[in-house]
Design a protein around this motif. Structure first.
Motif, PDB file in Angstrom:
ATOM      1  N   SER A  83       0.804  -1.220   0.000  1.00 47.41           N
ATOM      2  CA  SER A  83       0.000   0.000   0.000  1.00 47.41           C
ATOM      3  C   SER A  83       0.835   1.268   0.000  1.00 47.41           C
ATOM      4  O   SER A  83       0.369   2.320  -0.431  1.00 47.41           O
ATOM      5  CB  SER A  83      -0.930   0.017   1.220  1.00 47.41           C
ATOM      6  OG  SER A  83      -1.893  -1.004   1.127  1.00 47.41           O
ATOM      7  N   LEU A  87       0.591   0.047  -4.771  1.00 46.80           N
ATOM      8  CA  LEU A  87      -0.806   0.192  -5.166  1.00 46.80           C
ATOM      9  C   LEU A  87      -1.198   1.618  -5.565  1.00 46.80           C
ATOM     10  O   LEU A  87      -1.997   1.778  -6.507  1.00 46.80           O
ATOM     11  CB  LEU A  87      -1.725  -0.336  -4.060  1.00 46.80           C
ATOM     12  CG  LEU A  87      -1.555  -1.832  -3.752  1.00 46.80           C
ATOM     13  CD1 LEU A  87      -2.486  -2.250  -2.619  1.00 46.80           C
ATOM     14  CD2 LEU A  87      -1.791  -2.696  -4.990  1.00 46.80           C
ATOM     15  N   ASP A 102      -7.793  -4.638  -5.329  1.00 45.45           N
ATOM     16  CA  ASP A 102      -6.569  -4.426  -4.546  1.00 45.45           C
ATOM     17  C   ASP A 102      -6.893  -4.453  -3.055  1.00 45.45           C
ATOM     18  O   ASP A 102      -8.054  -4.516  -2.644  1.00 45.45           O
ATOM     19  CB  ASP A 102      -5.820  -3.155  -4.971  1.00 45.45           C
ATOM     20  CG  ASP A 102      -6.365  -1.839  -4.396  1.00 45.45           C
ATOM     21  OD1 ASP A 102      -7.106  -1.850  -3.395  1.00 45.45           O
ATOM     22  OD2 ASP A 102      -6.026  -0.772  -4.961  1.00 45.45           O
ATOM     23  N   SER A 103      -5.824  -4.429  -2.244  1.00 45.92           N
ATOM     24  CA  SER A 103      -5.981  -4.481  -0.784  1.00 45.92           C
ATOM     25  C   SER A 103      -5.385  -3.239  -0.133  1.00 45.92           C
ATOM     26  O   SER A 103      -4.815  -3.320   0.953  1.00 45.92           O
ATOM     27  CB  SER A 103      -5.315  -5.745  -0.222  1.00 45.92           C
ATOM     28  OG  SER A 103      -3.925  -5.741  -0.508  1.00 45.92           O
ATOM     29  N   PHE A 104      -5.521  -2.091  -0.780  1.00 43.45           N
ATOM     30  CA  PHE A 104      -4.980  -0.835  -0.254  1.00 43.45           C
ATOM     31  C   PHE A 104      -5.505  -0.605   1.160  1.00 43.45           C
ATOM     32  O   PHE A 104      -6.715  -0.553   1.389  1.00 43.45           O
ATOM     33  CB  PHE A 104      -5.393   0.325  -1.154  1.00 43.45           C
ATOM     34  CG  PHE A 104      -4.780   1.637  -0.772  1.00 43.45           C
ATOM     35  CD1 PHE A 104      -3.476   1.942  -1.123  1.00 43.45           C
ATOM     36  CD2 PHE A 104      -5.509   2.573  -0.056  1.00 43.45           C
ATOM     37  CE1 PHE A 104      -2.902   3.165  -0.771  1.00 43.45           C
ATOM     38  CE2 PHE A 104      -4.960   3.786   0.299  1.00 43.45           C
ATOM     39  CZ  PHE A 104      -3.643   4.084  -0.055  1.00 43.45           C
ATOM     40  N   ASP A 105      -4.606  -0.475   2.138  1.00 45.40           N
ATOM     41  CA  ASP A 105      -5.048  -0.447   3.532  1.00 45.40           C
ATOM     42  C   ASP A 105      -4.577   0.759   4.334  1.00 45.40           C
ATOM     43  O   ASP A 105      -4.631   0.749   5.566  1.00 45.40           O
ATOM     44  CB  ASP A 105      -4.652  -1.745   4.247  1.00 45.40           C
ATOM     45  CG  ASP A 105      -3.141  -1.905   4.393  1.00 45.40           C
ATOM     46  OD1 ASP A 105      -2.378  -1.044   3.895  1.00 45.40           O
ATOM     47  OD2 ASP A 105      -2.717  -2.906   5.007  1.00 45.40           O
ATOM     48  N   THR A 106      -4.122   1.811   3.659  1.00 42.50           N
ATOM     49  CA  THR A 106      -3.782   3.035   4.373  1.00 42.50           C
ATOM     50  C   THR A 106      -5.067   3.850   4.529  1.00 42.50           C
ATOM     51  O   THR A 106      -5.476   4.589   3.624  1.00 42.50           O
ATOM     52  CB  THR A 106      -2.713   3.840   3.609  1.00 42.50           C
ATOM     53  OG1 THR A 106      -1.603   2.991   3.318  1.00 42.50           O
ATOM     54  CG2 THR A 106      -2.245   5.029   4.429  1.00 42.50           C
ATOM     55  N   HIS A 113      -7.106   7.618  -3.055  1.00 42.81           N
ATOM     56  CA  HIS A 113      -6.863   6.418  -3.858  1.00 42.81           C
ATOM     57  C   HIS A 113      -8.115   6.089  -4.670  1.00 42.81           C
ATOM     58  O   HIS A 113      -8.031   5.784  -5.872  1.00 42.81           O
ATOM     59  CB  HIS A 113      -6.486   5.258  -2.944  1.00 42.81           C
ATOM     60  CG  HIS A 113      -6.067   4.008  -3.661  1.00 42.81           C
ATOM     61  ND1 HIS A 113      -5.008   3.974  -4.536  1.00 42.81           N
ATOM     62  CD2 HIS A 113      -6.576   2.741  -3.632  1.00 42.81           C
ATOM     63  CE1 HIS A 113      -4.870   2.743  -5.020  1.00 42.81           C
ATOM     64  NE2 HIS A 113      -5.825   1.983  -4.483  1.00 42.81           N
ATOM     65  N   SER A 131      -9.318  -1.689  -1.580  1.00 42.40           N
ATOM     66  CA  SER A 131      -9.349  -1.823  -0.117  1.00 42.40           C
ATOM     67  C   SER A 131     -10.165  -3.019   0.350  1.00 42.40           C
ATOM     68  O   SER A 131     -10.921  -2.951   1.319  1.00 42.40           O
ATOM     69  CB  SER A 131      -9.869  -0.532   0.537  1.00 42.40           C
ATOM     70  OG  SER A 131      -9.035   0.557   0.199  1.00 42.40           O
TER      71      SER A 131
END
Length: 337
Positions: A83, A87, A102-106, A113, A131
């Motif tokens: 992230s 990403l 995606d697994s964007f986790d911020t 994003h 996310s």
């Protein structure tokens, strides 16, 4: 798309391409193997493809440079990068050409994003879900449900007991540290208080503690290392943190797995006389494998939404639960409703 068009017998499997092959990418391989309506179309890496060994026999490994040439052979990309650096660049760049997950986790950067991915997906007429995972992801859904069902209430999220990859990396960057891991641990008294329905106001220190297991470099000052860890801003300074010094063999033997989990609890009142508590819990042997399983389920939903012409960026809030299942809507009503 009407949900009754979901079937467990598609004309062909959904073709999943994996971008990146670290812990998450290997987890996606394992998850696809448990879903008969899916197949791995390929693994794409920035490394030398000849050096990467997939878990699945016969799966092709390609360099990232060849991805654009394979558009017609891919239904959904599952992005398995980080992230921080990967990403924010990859998701919008690839969403212009591919449907993806995606697994964007911020958490703080999700709105920006979303905006960049949405612009690319709208222009490219693709469907891109960001996310996904368990937080953000499954925990997010349960926070929304809790607030909607109990508007007079308070929401609490606890993480752990589990190995935090980001905090472990921060520990390993401390001068004098040869190796180490960090566990986030909910404080039982706080969890019990929340479960009782009293809606406590809890500080950061009152909700979680942190526990570190550290291997020192030869000649390193243990007390100096401990002080550097427990006083680290944004990571440890707001928590009660314990540092254990151990050997390299013990670290490898006892701390090589990546367990995690946690709770989302909504405590509220439906009337003055009646308290209600909703709780969702995860207990995971492998954080990356579970996250990968969530990504793969949402890849199925993304494929269906793209087929229905639902273009643009999406989050877990936009996906009907039935779209995650390989079962038809009729089967879901009969078996699970």
């Amino acid at each position: 798309m009407h949900l009754d068009s979901n079937t467990s017998h598609q004309a062909r499997p959904i073709r999943i391409a994996i971008v990146g092959h670290g812990n998450l990418g290997r987890g996606v391989e394992a998850a696809v193997a448990k879903n008969p309506d899916m197949v791995i179309a390929g693994i794409y890496t920035r490394r030398d493809p000849a050096q990467l060994k997939p878990l699945t026999v016969g799966v092709a490994v390609h360099h990232m440079d060849s991805l654009m040439g394979h558009k017609g052979a891919i239904d959904v990309l599952v992005l398995c990068g980080g992230s921080k650096d990967d990403l924010p660049r990859q998701s919008p760049e690839l969403a212009a050409h591919f449907s993806l997950v995606d697994s964007f986790d911020t958490h703080a950067r999700i709105p920006e994003h979303f905006a960049s991915v949405d612009a690319a997906a709208q222009a490219g007429q693709t469907t891109a879900l960001i996310s996904a995972g368990w937080d953000p992801g499954m925990f997010s859904i349960n926070r929304v449900l809790g607030e909607a069902l109990l508007p007079d209430g308070a929401t609490y999220t606890f993480w752990g007991k589990g190995l935090s990859q980001g905090h472990s990396d921060a520990v390993r960057r401390v001068p004098g540290v040869a190796g180490g891991v960090q566990y986030t641990i909910p404080i039982d008294a706080a969890v019990d208080q929340v479960r009782s329905g009293v809606r406590p106001e809890l500080s950061t220190r009152e909700k979680h503690r942190r526990e570190c297991f550290v291997v020192l470099e030869a000649g390193a000052d243990a007390e100096a290392v401990r002080q550097a860890i427990v006083s680290m801003p944004h990571y440890f300074d707001e928590y009660d943190t314990t540092v254990h010094f151990i050997g390299a063999e013990e670290l490898a033997r006892e701390h090589g797995a990546m367990p995690h989990g946690g709770f989302v609890i909504r405590s509220g009142n439906t009337s003055d006389a009646n308290k209600q508590v909703i709780e969702y819990r995860l207990q995971l042997d492998s954080n990356p494998e579970f996250t990968s399983s969530v990504l793969v389920a949402y890849a199925r939903a993304v494929h269906r939404m793209r087929q229905a012409g639902q273009f643009g960026c999406k989050t877990v809030f936009d996906v009907a639960p039935g779209l995650l299942s390989p079962k038809s809507a009729a089967a879901l009503r009969e078996q699970l409703l």
